[in-house]
Scaffold this active site. Structure first.
Site, PDB file in Angstrom:
ATOM      1  N   GLU A 142       0.817  -1.217   0.000  1.00  0.00           N
ATOM      2  CA  GLU A 142       0.000   0.000   0.000  1.00  0.00           C
ATOM      3  C   GLU A 142       0.849   1.264   0.000  1.00  0.00           C
ATOM      4  O   GLU A 142       0.529   2.235  -0.705  1.00  0.00           O
ATOM      5  CB  GLU A 142      -0.952  -0.003   1.197  1.00  0.00           C
ATOM      6  CG  GLU A 142      -2.156  -0.896   1.045  1.00  0.00           C
ATOM      7  CD  GLU A 142      -1.841  -2.373   1.241  1.00  0.00           C
ATOM      8  OE1 GLU A 142      -2.674  -3.224   0.878  1.00  0.00           O
ATOM      9  OE2 GLU A 142      -0.743  -2.669   1.763  1.00  0.00           O
ATOM     10  N   HIS A 176      -9.767  -5.773  10.562  1.00  0.00           N
ATOM     11  CA  HIS A 176     -10.381  -5.488   9.268  1.00  0.00           C
ATOM     12  C   HIS A 176     -11.761  -4.863   9.409  1.00  0.00           C
ATOM     13  O   HIS A 176     -12.556  -4.904   8.467  1.00  0.00           O
ATOM     14  CB  HIS A 176     -10.503  -6.781   8.451  1.00  0.00           C
ATOM     15  CG  HIS A 176      -9.209  -7.427   8.125  1.00  0.00           C
ATOM     16  ND1 HIS A 176      -8.494  -8.140   9.058  1.00  0.00           N
ATOM     17  CD2 HIS A 176      -8.495  -7.471   6.978  1.00  0.00           C
ATOM     18  CE1 HIS A 176      -7.395  -8.614   8.495  1.00  0.00           C
ATOM     19  NE2 HIS A 176      -7.366  -8.209   7.234  1.00  0.00           N
TER      20      HIS A 176
END
Length: 362
Positions: free
Chosen positions: A91, A160
């Protein structure tokens, strides 16, 4: 030579035409089309890539796999490797590439497979994208969209499941949108892609497959929603419910139940978290004199905390008949077990209970 039509058949045809003539042709308006949030996002990206060759999308599995959630379905086949780019699982790397591309004049859409992973790239989102226009004295725009699923999904546990609405809306230099419906998703994402500044688009995985009735206007390639303008999803006169993203559905469920006991709740879909359309909230509270904020994120320093603070610190305070209340997710990391997960997120019944207490209804 064709066989003659029997007299009995002619009578039947005559009666049939007579019936059709009396019935006439239906001029009722056709039912609205339906569009899922997933397809709304997909069409928004497709239309903007078609409109502007500077627009491209990059992220993990966005190309040949059509995206982890199929948001980019069909785009790689249509636009090819140069504009639909699969990246490694890094990322920080691809967010940096995307931000640099935006500084150089392109219009990247940077997809995070989940916003939880954006913490690997938050230096580029905040320090590179959000601050460059200011630090360059207005000489360098960064027209980039960071997008992906945000907040709790189902059974994906603590790492998450968190909501980043408060995190990113805290930062000047960013615009933050949080679509609820298919209309929101298409109109807001198209506006974000055209915006000259960095925009964070906080979607919700659970909502991707949800279909909404949409008008022909929403299906048009020219449909855009202004960033920073809320929508009243349901009008009411007794209490104001303010929410964003999936929590709007929670409020609508609560409002439906409350209506059975004579309480008409006004439900406001914020759509944007920064800029925040506080004027719409204020006008509603002037009418209802009561305010409840609902969000799936944590309570401390949350979006609801900002809304309540603005209300009690300003002239809105004098329109309140009772203290405003926040309904939020539990102040804990998200549990993995489904039963605990359900108890960690606000449900419609929680909102109903709070409203009854606030209005002194048994």
């Amino acid at each position: 030579m064709a066989a003659p039509i029997a007299k009995s058949n002619l009578v039947m045809l005559k009666n049939a035409f007579k019936y059709v003539g009396l019935r006439g042709i239906s001029t009722s308006r056709p039912a609205s089309a339906q569009l899922t949030v997933r397809d709304a996002l997909n069409s928004a990206i497709d239309e903007e890539m078609e409109r502007d060759e500077r627009v491209f999308i990059l992220g993990e599995e966005v190309a040949q796999y059509d995206g982890a959630y199929k948001i980019s379905r069909g785009l790689w086949k249509k636009y090819g490797d140069k504009r639909v780019i699969d990246t490694p699982i890094t990322e920080m790397g691809f967010a940096g590439i995307a931000t640099g591309a935006a500084m150089a004049g392109l219009r990247p859409i940077c997809e995070f497979m989940t916003w939880n992973f954006s913490m690997q790239a938050i230096d580029h989102v905040i320090n590179s994208a959000a601050k460059t226009f200011y630090m360059s004295a207005g000489m360098v725009n960064v027209p980039i969209v960071f997008r992906g699923p945000n907040g709790a999904a189902a059974g994906v546990a603590a790492q998450h499941s968190q909501c980043f609405g408060a995190w990113y809306s805290h930062c000047p230099g960013l615009k933050v949108i949080a679509p609820y419906s298919a209309e929101d998703a298409k109109g807001l994402l198209k506006a974000a892609i055209r915006d000259p500044d960095p925009v964070v688009c906080l979607e919700n995985e659970i909502m991707y497959g949800t279909a909404f009735d949409v008008s022909d206007e929403v299906l048009s390639k020219d449909f855009i929603l202004p960033i920073g303008k809320a929508k009243i999803e349901r009008a009411g006169k007794h209490i104001t419910l303010v929410a964003f993203s999936r929590a709007v559905a929670t409020c609508l469920d609560a409002a439906k139940e409350l209506s059975t006991i004579g309480i008409e709740a006004e439900v406001i879909n914020l759509r944007s978290l920064r800029p925040l359309d506080f004027d719409t909230v204020m006008e509603s509270v002037k009418k209802t004199n009561h305010l409840v904020s609902v969000e799936h994120g944590w309570p401390q320093s949350g979006v609801g905390a900002e809304i309540v603070s603005r209300m009690v610190e300003g002239p809105g305070f004098y329109h309140l008949d009772a203290p405003p209340v926040r309904v939020t997710g539990a102040d804990i990391p998200m549990p993995y077990a489904k039963t605990l997960e359900d108890h960690s997120l606000p449900q419609g019944k929680d909102v109903v209970r709070v409203v009854k207490k606030l209005l002194n209804v048994q």
